[in-house]
Design a protein around this motif. Structure first.
Motif, mmCIF file in Angstrom:
data_model
loop_
_atom_site.group_PDB
_atom_site.id
_atom_site.type_symbol
_atom_site.label_atom_id
_atom_site.label_comp_id
_atom_site.label_asym_id
_atom_site.label_seq_id
_atom_site.Cartn_x
_atom_site.Cartn_y
_atom_site.Cartn_z
ATOM 1 N N ILE A 3 -24.955 -16.420 -0.778
ATOM 2 C CA ILE A 3 -25.353 -15.018 -0.834
ATOM 3 C C ILE A 3 -24.116 -14.150 -1.037
ATOM 4 C CG2 ILE A 3 -25.228 -14.638 1.662
ATOM 5 C CD1 ILE A 3 -27.771 -12.911 1.336
ATOM 6 N N MET A 4 -24.210 -13.175 -1.931
ATOM 7 C CA MET A 4 -23.040 -12.387 -2.310
ATOM 8 C C MET A 4 -22.703 -11.350 -1.245
ATOM 9 S SD MET A 4 -23.484 -11.864 -6.446
ATOM 10 C CE MET A 4 -25.229 -11.458 -6.430
ATOM 11 N N ARG A 5 -21.450 -11.350 -0.817
ATOM 12 C CA ARG A 5 -20.961 -10.356 0.142
ATOM 13 C C ARG A 5 -20.516 -9.088 -0.572
ATOM 14 N NH1 ARG A 5 -16.360 -13.454 3.301
ATOM 15 N NH2 ARG A 5 -15.912 -11.293 3.898
ATOM 16 N N ASP A 6 -19.953 -9.253 -1.757
ATOM 17 C CA ASP A 6 -19.399 -8.115 -2.488
ATOM 18 C C ASP A 6 -19.711 -8.290 -3.973
ATOM 19 O OD1 ASP A 6 -18.023 -5.872 -3.189
ATOM 20 O OD2 ASP A 6 -16.022 -6.657 -2.776
ATOM 21 N N PRO A 7 -20.977 -8.039 -4.389
ATOM 22 C CA PRO A 7 -21.353 -8.273 -5.788
ATOM 23 C C PRO A 7 -20.652 -7.318 -6.743
ATOM 24 C CG PRO A 7 -23.134 -7.179 -4.578
ATOM 25 C CD PRO A 7 -22.106 -7.576 -3.563
ATOM 26 N N VAL A 8 -20.176 -7.879 -7.850
ATOM 27 C CA VAL A 8 -19.499 -7.092 -8.878
ATOM 28 C C VAL A 8 -20.043 -7.504 -10.243
ATOM 29 C CG1 VAL A 8 -17.380 -6.752 -7.554
ATOM 30 C CG2 VAL A 8 -17.587 -8.758 -9.018
ATOM 31 N N ASP A 17 -33.878 -6.803 6.884
ATOM 32 C CA ASP A 17 -35.281 -7.207 7.073
ATOM 33 C C ASP A 17 -35.385 -8.598 7.677
ATOM 34 O OD1 ASP A 17 -36.033 -4.818 5.987
ATOM 35 O OD2 ASP A 17 -36.516 -5.618 3.993
ATOM 36 N N ASN A 18 -34.387 -9.459 7.384
ATOM 37 C CA ASN A 18 -34.470 -10.851 7.838
ATOM 38 C C ASN A 18 -33.529 -11.173 8.997
ATOM 39 O OD1 ASN A 18 -36.299 -12.479 5.792
ATOM 40 N ND2 ASN A 18 -35.145 -10.986 4.580
ATOM 41 N N GLY A 19 -32.929 -10.133 9.587
ATOM 42 C CA GLY A 19 -32.088 -10.349 10.760
ATOM 43 C C GLY A 19 -30.820 -11.119 10.477
ATOM 44 N N ILE A 20 -30.248 -10.950 9.293
ATOM 45 C CA ILE A 20 -29.038 -11.673 8.906
ATOM 46 C C ILE A 20 -27.867 -10.691 8.842
ATOM 47 C CG2 ILE A 20 -27.887 -12.926 7.033
ATOM 48 C CD1 ILE A 20 -30.653 -14.069 6.310
ATOM 49 N N THR A 21 -26.747 -11.074 9.426
ATOM 50 C CA THR A 21 -25.552 -10.240 9.396
ATOM 51 C C THR A 21 -24.480 -10.924 8.564
ATOM 52 O OG1 THR A 21 -26.022 -9.376 11.602
ATOM 53 C CG2 THR A 21 -23.778 -9.099 10.768
ATOM 54 N N LEU A 22 -24.058 -10.263 7.499
ATOM 55 C CA LEU A 22 -22.988 -10.798 6.668
ATOM 56 C C LEU A 22 -21.644 -10.287 7.157
ATOM 57 C CD1 LEU A 22 -24.475 -10.397 3.085
ATOM 58 C CD2 LEU A 22 -24.194 -12.510 4.367
ATOM 59 N N PRO A 23 -20.575 -11.058 6.967
ATOM 60 C CA PRO A 23 -19.239 -10.579 7.346
ATOM 61 C C PRO A 23 -18.902 -9.314 6.569
ATOM 62 C CG PRO A 23 -19.203 -12.929 6.836
ATOM 63 C CD PRO A 23 -20.542 -12.418 6.418
ATOM 64 N N ARG A 47 -25.706 -18.901 10.180
ATOM 65 C CA ARG A 47 -26.007 -17.930 9.138
ATOM 66 C C ARG A 47 -26.550 -18.628 7.901
ATOM 67 N NH1 ARG A 47 -22.740 -15.936 5.205
ATOM 68 N NH2 ARG A 47 -20.834 -16.629 6.219
ATOM 69 N N ARG A 48 -25.950 -19.788 7.537
ATOM 70 C CA ARG A 48 -26.433 -20.499 6.365
ATOM 71 C C ARG A 48 -27.839 -21.024 6.577
ATOM 72 N NH1 ARG A 48 -20.982 -21.836 6.065
ATOM 73 N NH2 ARG A 48 -21.206 -23.705 7.315
ATOM 74 N N ARG A 49 -28.125 -21.529 7.824
ATOM 75 C CA ARG A 49 -29.474 -22.020 8.089
ATOM 76 C C ARG A 49 -30.484 -20.887 8.014
ATOM 77 N NH1 ARG A 49 -26.910 -25.351 12.005
ATOM 78 N NH2 ARG A 49 -27.376 -23.861 13.645
ATOM 79 N N THR A 50 -30.113 -19.737 8.563
ATOM 80 C CA THR A 50 -31.025 -18.598 8.550
ATOM 81 C C THR A 50 -31.313 -18.161 7.131
ATOM 82 O OG1 THR A 50 -30.110 -17.861 10.650
ATOM 83 C CG2 THR A 50 -31.399 -16.257 9.412
ATOM 84 N N GLU A 51 -30.277 -18.116 6.273
ATOM 85 C CA GLU A 51 -30.485 -17.723 4.902
ATOM 86 C C GLU A 51 -31.424 -18.683 4.189
ATOM 87 O OE1 GLU A 51 -26.602 -17.553 3.303
ATOM 88 O OE2 GLU A 51 -25.985 -15.839 4.519
ATOM 89 N N THR A 52 -31.253 -20.000 4.461
ATOM 90 C CA THR A 52 -32.114 -20.986 3.834
ATOM 91 C C THR A 52 -33.553 -20.800 4.276
ATOM 92 O OG1 THR A 52 -30.284 -22.557 3.735
ATOM 93 C CG2 THR A 52 -32.505 -23.450 3.498
ATOM 94 N N GLY A 109 -21.232 -19.847 13.966
ATOM 95 C CA GLY A 109 -21.911 -18.717 13.347
ATOM 96 C C GLY A 109 -22.159 -18.916 11.868
ATOM 97 N N GLY A 110 -21.187 -19.521 11.159
ATOM 98 C CA GLY A 110 -21.356 -19.727 9.734
ATOM 99 C C GLY A 110 -22.511 -20.661 9.450
ATOM 100 N N GLN A 111 -22.619 -21.768 10.246
ATOM 101 C CA GLN A 111 -23.715 -22.700 10.055
ATOM 102 C C GLN A 111 -25.042 -22.042 10.365
ATOM 103 O OE1 GLN A 111 -22.939 -26.230 12.296
ATOM 104 N NE2 GLN A 111 -21.067 -26.717 11.202
#
Length: 464
Positions: free
Chosen positions: A92-97, A149-155, A71-76, A67-69
């Motif tokens: 990609i930031m999961r929890d931006p501060v 919008d891009n069908g990506i699910t972050l943890p 997800r990374r391919r999809t983000e790219t 899943g991680g791979q």
């Protein structure tokens, strides 16, 4: 065939992090024994194995098989906007501060940077006035929308606030509270207030202790309202920063919001404090406004005008804090009108013209553009030209998207603005470019404007 290295579940990893944070806090406070050091080392080793072990043989690094791979391919493939990537990890930031420098990072990576003893911003190399990190709900919501919008699910984001309050921390809090509330010595009270600021800055468990004595906030503010303390700029900075520190803990947001003195104190500080105090007051309001119930109270108590004034005249860090607070508050419909009446349109359009705070100003205007009163004022104060300039010249796709969203709202509300847009489009083709190259939302808005132009302006007597 070799068996894959076991990876901890998200829940197990989160539990290990919480355990490690408590142990590190004890070590930093000087209250740890030898067993605590050993336990911390063991927890760190387990967390390292869970987080980094699988990456050595290129298996997924997030504990979910391939899943991680994927997800990374999809983000790219989806071309992640650059400002959604953590400057440290390039992920990609999961929890931006937000840091005191105004730069945004993923919480996990900037905490590692700060925990290593660094006191500078990794991007700007600026020495940090403090090491407080504040959730960036604006960027988080933008990332969430983009992922949808891009069908990506972050943890899921790890809950940072499940810290246990120990008896030692209760005693520490009680002692310092007694020093503040009971002392007749002004010098002792000043020192105790400063100590509270420092302790709530570095000890997340101590921040949780306030929840067991919610009335202590009012009592501390009352002490600080003593005329001999109230006029002391350093005491004011310490007090407002303490409230900011406490507000970071999720459970404290409601406690502080419900306190009858806390929000009025922050607003007074916004109006008359030093620049650092005003900046931290805006940051505290931003943090508190994560709760809808607090958005209502803060807006009703008249915070918009001092926030807009800080947005216009503050230091760059203060302006960013003010912009974040205004954006968060305006997610409540009633506060949109308050922001407009307080002059936020003029201030944000000027910031865009001056090429300062462009990202934040456009985000605010795009959020406000659902309000007719706001849209009318944008159209009357040169907003069309500003939005067209951003669409044509700005290199950031997200800024172009927000600008065309504002432009769409203005054109739908007042079709007389379509002539100005049509003349610009004939010369530059900016909207046509967006239709081909913009984000999905930008494409929809650009198509909507072009269609409106054709239907409204395509008359025998009209020529572009």
């Amino acid at each position: 065939m070799a068996k894959p290295t076991p990876v901890a579940s998200a829940e197990e990893a989160a539990a290990m992090r919480r355990r490690l944070r408590r142990l590190v806090a004890a070590v930093a406070a000087g209250s740890a024994d030898a067993e605590a050091f050993d336990e911390a080392a063991e927890a760190l080793a387990k967390l390292r194995d869970a987080e980094l072990g699988p990456r050595k043989d290129n298996r997924a690094g997030d504990g979910h098989g391939d899943g991680g791979q994927n997800r990374r391919r999809t983000e790219t493939e989806a071309a992640v906007p650059e400002h959604f990537l953590c400057p440290i990890s390039s992920e990609i930031m999961r929890d931006p501060v937000v840091l005191a420098s105004g730069q945004t990072y993923d919480r996990r990576f900037i905490q590692e940077w700060l925990s290593a003893g660094n006191r500078t911003c990794p991007q700007t190399q600026q020495v940090l006035s403090n090491t407080i990190i504040i959730p960036n709900h604006l960027v988080r919501s933008m990332i969430s929308q983009w992922c949808t919008d891009n069908g990506i699910t972050l943890p899921p984001v790890e809950n940072q606030d499940e810290d246990l309050v120990t008896n030692n921390e209760r005693k520490t809090f009680s002692k310092i509270f007694e020093r503040i509330a009971s002392s007749s010595n002004l010098s002792e009270q000043r020192e105790a207030i400063k100590d509270l600021r420092l302790l709530t800055k570095c000890n997340s468990s101590l921040r949780a202790a306030i929840g067991e004595k919610p009335d202590s906030i009012s009592q501390i503010i009352s002490v600080a309202s003593n005329p001999e303390l109230e006029n002391n700029a350093e005491v004011l900075e310490d007090m407002v920063t303490t409230i900011l520190n406490l507000s970071i803990h999720e459970s404290n947001k409601k406690i502080i919001g419900d306190d009858p003195l806390a929000i009025p104190f922050l607003i007074r500080t916004l109006q008359s404090g030093t620049m650092e105090a005003r900046s931290n007051a805006a940051a505290a309001i931003f943090s508190l406004s994560a709760l809808d119930s607090n958005k209502v109270k803060i807006g009703e108590l008249g915070v918009m005008r001092p926030l807009v004034d800080l947005l216009e005249h503050g230091s760059m860090i203060a302006k960013k804090d003010a912009a974040s607070a205004i954006f968060n508050l305006c997610m409540l419909h009633e506060n949109k009108s308050r922001a407009t009446k307080s002059g936020v349109i003029d201030v944000t359009l000027k910031a865009i013209t001056d090429d300062s705070l462009v990202d934040e100003s456009l985000a605010i205007l795009a959020l406000l553009s659902g309000d007719h009163e706001t849209v009318e004022e944008i159209g009357e104060t040169g907003g069309v030209a500003s939005m067209l300039h951003v669409i044509k010249e700005d290199q950031c796709k997200r800024n172009k998207e927000n600008a065309v969203a504002v432009l769409f709202a203005v054109c739908m509300y007042d079709r007389t603005k379509l002539r100005e847009v049509a003349e610009h489009e004939k010369l530059n083709g900016s909207l046509a470019w967006l239709v081909q190259n913009g984000t999905s939302r930008a494409r929809r808005k650009a198509v909507g404007i072009l269609d409106k132009m054709k239907r409204t302006l395509h008359q025998p007597h009209y020529s572009c």
